[in-house]
Design an enzyme around this catalytic site. Structure first.
Site: not given
Length: 331
Positions: A59, A207, A210-211
């Site tokens: 990341y 969860p 992804r928005g």
């Protein structure tokens, strides 16, 4: 506002907060982020009892581990720290493949420890399975890290049921991190029964789809320039697939309104209701969304509520693959 605790794994058990915090978006992929905002969000998470923090070396690349390390420098004892190796990237961000070789396992761990500024990692995942290296060799090297005191518990991410069994035979696996939500339920067929049979916890990433399940995304234009969800890498956000998926979100929004919560909270509550061995890690870089997510732990769903949700979003109704390229998923 505070959060309860759950236990991941049985043979090698790790006590964590009921919800974790995914830190990826503080540094990359979902638009731009300020380090100061990320650190403030992590500090607020710890204040609320969200002590299970998730990052990875890729990341940023690399800078997200540094951010997390900076945020927890004077609060390390409060944190259950998870990071990952295996998705290899260059300093320029180039993706260089997947590496599960023992030599890479050892070098990646040492590099993560240095960036995080810690003497041990609580939960160390193989981020993606390297199908050119027997999983027994990879986990054998990870086991050596436990024996050396550099790592406390081992995890896998996006691993198949067969891979999980073989890995667990080498060293107890504490947690599997895989995508799981109202929008992504394929692991219920083989993977979830396998981890439960073996006493392995489940850590769902994304969860909230992804928005999408928050209801805040109504078109690609609602996402920042440079947000990877605007690209073909995430087919569920494109064209007709997005229209189909937003219609499903609208149903969740109706149920959330009746429940007196936000659609994101309802979607998170559904994940939490799947079992005490399930610890989702919704990601955010903003304190207000963190607080909204934490409040989802107080949303109680009856069997009728759960049935209504699953009727509103039937399994398999979501349009589009999870990724534009699914070849990196172990199957």
């Amino acid at each position: 506002m505070s959060i309860r605790r759950r236990t991941l794994g049985t043979t090698s058990a790790l006590d964590v907060s009921t919800l974790g915090l995914g830190c990826m978006g503080m540094s990359e992929f979902y638009g731009t982020g300020q380090e100061s905002d990320g650190i403030a969000t992590i500090h607020r998470a710890l204040d609320l009892g969200v002590t299970f923090l998730d990052t990875a070396d890729m990341y940023g690349p690399f800078v997200n581990e540094q951010l997390v390390g900076k945020a927890i420098a004077d609060r390390r004892d409060e944190v259950q720290l998870a990071t990952k190796f295996g998705n290899v990237r260059g300093e320029d961000g180039a993706r260089l493949g997947i590496d599960g070789s023992p030599e890479y396992v050892r070098s990646a761990c040492d590099a993560s420890l240095q960036r995080l500024g810690v003497d041990h990692i609580d939960l160390y995942y193989q981020h993606r399975v390297d199908r050119t290296v027997p999983i027994e060799e990879t986990v054998g090297a990870m086991k050596e890290l436990v024996e050396a005191g550099k790592v406390r518990h081992l995890g896998l991410s996006e691993a198949s049921a067969d891979t999980i069994r073989r890995a667990h035979a080498v060293h107890p696996i504490t947690a599997l991190q895989s995508e799981y939500s109202l929008f992504t339920r394929d692991l219920e067929d083989e993977v979830l029964p396998t981890v439960r049979e073996l006493g392995i916890g489940l850590v769902p990433y994304s969860p909230l789809g992804r928005g999408l399940l928050t209801g805040a995304i109504t078109s690609p234009s609602t996402l920042e320039e440079g947000d990877s969800r605007r690209s073909g890498y995430f087919p569920r956000f494109q064209g007709e697939a997005l229209e189909t998926n937003l219609a499903l979100v609208a149903r969740v929004q109706e149920l959330a309104a009746a429940q007196g919560c936000t659609p994101g909270q309802l979607a998170l509550a559904w994940v939490l209701a799947q079992g005490e061995d399930v610890v989702p890690i919704p990601g955010t870089k903003r304190v207000r969304y963190l607080e909204e997510n934490v409040a989802a732990a107080d949303v109680e769903l009856s069997p009728e509520d759960l049935a209504a949700l699953e009727a509103a979003v039937p399994r398999g109704a979501v349009a589009g693959d999870r990724y534009g390229d699914m070849s990196h998923i172990d199957a």
